[in-house]
Design a protein around this motif. Structure first.
Motif, short mmCIF file in Angstrom:
data_model
loop_
_atom_site.label_atom_id
_atom_site.label_comp_id
_atom_site.label_asym_id
_atom_site.label_seq_id
_atom_site.Cartn_x
_atom_site.Cartn_y
_atom_site.Cartn_z
N ILE A 38 0.87 -1.17 0.00
CA ILE A 38 0.00 0.00 0.00
C ILE A 38 0.91 1.22 0.00
CG2 ILE A 38 -1.79 1.26 1.23
CD1 ILE A 38 -2.52 -1.51 2.50
N LYS A 39 0.94 1.92 -1.11
CA LYS A 39 1.86 3.03 -1.29
C LYS A 39 1.40 4.28 -0.54
CE LYS A 39 4.06 5.37 -5.17
NZ LYS A 39 4.07 5.46 -6.61
N GLY A 40 2.37 4.96 0.10
CA GLY A 40 2.10 6.26 0.68
C GLY A 40 1.58 6.28 2.10
N SER A 41 1.57 5.15 2.77
CA SER A 41 0.98 5.14 4.10
C SER A 41 1.93 5.64 5.18
CB SER A 41 0.48 3.73 4.45
OG SER A 41 1.54 2.81 4.39
N ILE A 42 3.21 5.30 5.10
CA ILE A 42 4.19 5.70 6.11
C ILE A 42 5.50 5.99 5.40
CG2 ILE A 42 5.59 4.91 8.05
CD1 ILE A 42 3.28 3.14 8.88
N LEU A 43 6.21 7.03 5.82
CA LEU A 43 7.54 7.30 5.29
C LEU A 43 8.56 6.85 6.33
CD1 LEU A 43 9.37 8.51 3.08
CD2 LEU A 43 9.27 10.66 4.36
N ILE A 44 9.34 5.86 5.98
CA ILE A 44 10.42 5.38 6.82
C ILE A 44 11.67 6.15 6.40
CG2 ILE A 44 11.83 3.40 7.47
CD1 ILE A 44 8.89 3.16 8.34
N VAL A 45 12.40 6.69 7.38
CA VAL A 45 13.61 7.45 7.09
C VAL A 45 14.80 6.72 7.70
CG1 VAL A 45 14.77 9.68 7.30
CG2 VAL A 45 12.27 9.59 7.10
N LEU A 46 15.77 6.41 6.85
CA LEU A 46 16.98 5.73 7.29
C LEU A 46 18.12 6.74 7.36
CD1 LEU A 46 15.73 3.59 4.72
CD2 LEU A 46 16.82 2.22 6.47
N TYR A 47 19.08 6.50 8.24
CA TYR A 47 20.24 7.38 8.38
C TYR A 47 21.42 6.81 7.60
CZ TYR A 47 24.28 9.71 10.33
OH TYR A 47 25.43 10.42 10.46
N SER A 48 22.23 7.68 7.00
CA SER A 48 23.44 7.26 6.29
C SER A 48 24.60 8.16 6.69
CB SER A 48 23.23 7.34 4.78
OG SER A 48 24.45 7.09 4.10
N GLU A 49 25.74 7.56 6.92
CA GLU A 49 26.95 8.35 7.19
C GLU A 49 27.50 8.93 5.90
OE1 GLU A 49 29.61 5.80 9.34
OE2 GLU A 49 28.37 5.88 11.15
N ASP A 50 27.18 8.33 4.74
CA ASP A 50 27.64 8.83 3.44
C ASP A 50 26.47 8.72 2.45
OD1 ASP A 50 28.79 9.29 0.90
OD2 ASP A 50 30.71 8.44 1.55
N ILE A 51 25.73 9.79 2.33
CA ILE A 51 24.47 9.79 1.57
C ILE A 51 24.69 9.48 0.08
CG2 ILE A 51 24.40 12.28 1.09
CD1 ILE A 51 21.37 12.13 1.87
N PHE A 95 17.95 20.30 4.17
CA PHE A 95 16.88 20.67 5.09
C PHE A 95 17.56 21.04 6.40
CE2 PHE A 95 17.59 16.27 6.11
CZ PHE A 95 17.34 16.16 7.47
N PRO A 96 16.89 21.76 7.29
CA PRO A 96 17.53 22.11 8.56
C PRO A 96 17.99 20.85 9.29
CG PRO A 96 15.50 23.35 8.28
CD PRO A 96 15.54 22.32 7.17
N GLY A 97 19.28 20.70 9.45
CA GLY A 97 19.82 19.54 10.14
C GLY A 97 20.54 18.55 9.24
N GLY A 98 20.44 18.73 7.93
CA GLY A 98 21.15 17.78 7.08
C GLY A 98 20.72 17.80 5.63
N ARG A 99 20.90 16.63 5.00
CA ARG A 99 20.53 16.42 3.59
C ARG A 99 19.71 15.14 3.53
NH1 ARG A 99 25.70 15.53 0.67
NH2 ARG A 99 24.56 16.02 -1.22
N ARG A 100 18.87 15.04 2.51
CA ARG A 100 17.98 13.89 2.41
C ARG A 100 17.60 13.65 0.96
NH1 ARG A 100 12.40 14.00 5.87
NH2 ARG A 100 11.09 13.89 4.06
N GLU A 151 7.84 4.19 -0.85
CA GLU A 151 8.72 5.35 -0.81
C GLU A 151 9.36 5.43 0.56
OE1 GLU A 151 8.65 10.19 -1.25
OE2 GLU A 151 7.18 9.01 -2.37
N LEU A 152 10.68 5.51 0.59
CA LEU A 152 11.45 5.67 1.80
C LEU A 152 12.39 6.85 1.60
CD1 LEU A 152 11.15 2.36 1.24
CD2 LEU A 152 12.30 2.30 3.43
N ALA A 153 13.01 7.30 2.68
CA ALA A 153 13.96 8.41 2.60
C ALA A 153 15.25 8.03 3.31
CB ALA A 153 13.36 9.67 3.23
N VAL A 154 16.32 8.69 2.92
CA VAL A 154 17.62 8.54 3.57
C VAL A 154 18.10 9.93 3.90
CG1 VAL A 154 20.02 7.80 3.31
CG2 VAL A 154 18.17 6.44 2.28
N TRP A 155 18.60 10.11 5.13
CA TRP A 155 19.14 11.43 5.51
C TRP A 155 20.55 11.28 6.06
CZ3 TRP A 155 20.60 13.95 10.10
CH2 TRP A 155 20.53 13.18 11.26
#
Length: 120
Positions: free
Chosen positions: A65-78, A99-104, A114-118
């Motif tokens: 089911i697309k779009g229900s939750i955005l999971i954000v993972l952390y990366s030391e080297d984006i 974005f304030p605090g980093g890059r994503r 859809e997921l994100a990495v910051w």
């Protein structure tokens, strides 16, 4: 939940387990192992679990089911993480931005989640 939960101290009111639906669990395992080095424990043909230092989760058979939750993972080297995701077949849907605090950046996996990495 798996016995992995007994091996670590759980943090109060923090995300502790994430469960995804996957149309193809074998494909999902291959993608996340190649992109992030996740390890899996299979519990029959319709469920696999993954464990990490900060969160555990699993994949169960079903239509995503697309779009229900955005999971954000952390990366030391984006940049390296982005290359690993695209090499594994992921699609970048929002390129790296500040974005304030980093890059994503945002990507979709092979099931269309859809997921994100910051990174700092």
């Amino acid at each position: 939940m798996t016995s992995l939960h007994l091996q670590k101290k759980l943090k109060h009111e923090q995300i502790q387990y994430v469960e995804f639906l996957s149309a193809d669990i074998t494909r999902a395992k291959k993608f996340y192992a190649a992109s992030f080095g996740w390890k899996f424990t299979d519990y029959g043909p319709d469920y696999t679990a993954f464990g990490g230092d900060y969160i555990d989760g699993g994949f169960t058979s079903g239509e995503p089911i697309k779009g229900s939750i955005l999971i954000v993972l952390y990366s030391e080297d984006i940049e390296v993480t982005k290359r690993k995701i695209t090499a594994a077949g992921g699609l970048i849907v929002k390129d790296i931005f500040d974005f304030p605090g980093g890059r994503r950046f945002h990507f979709t996996d092979l099931d269309g989640y859809e997921l994100a990495v910051w990174s700092e």
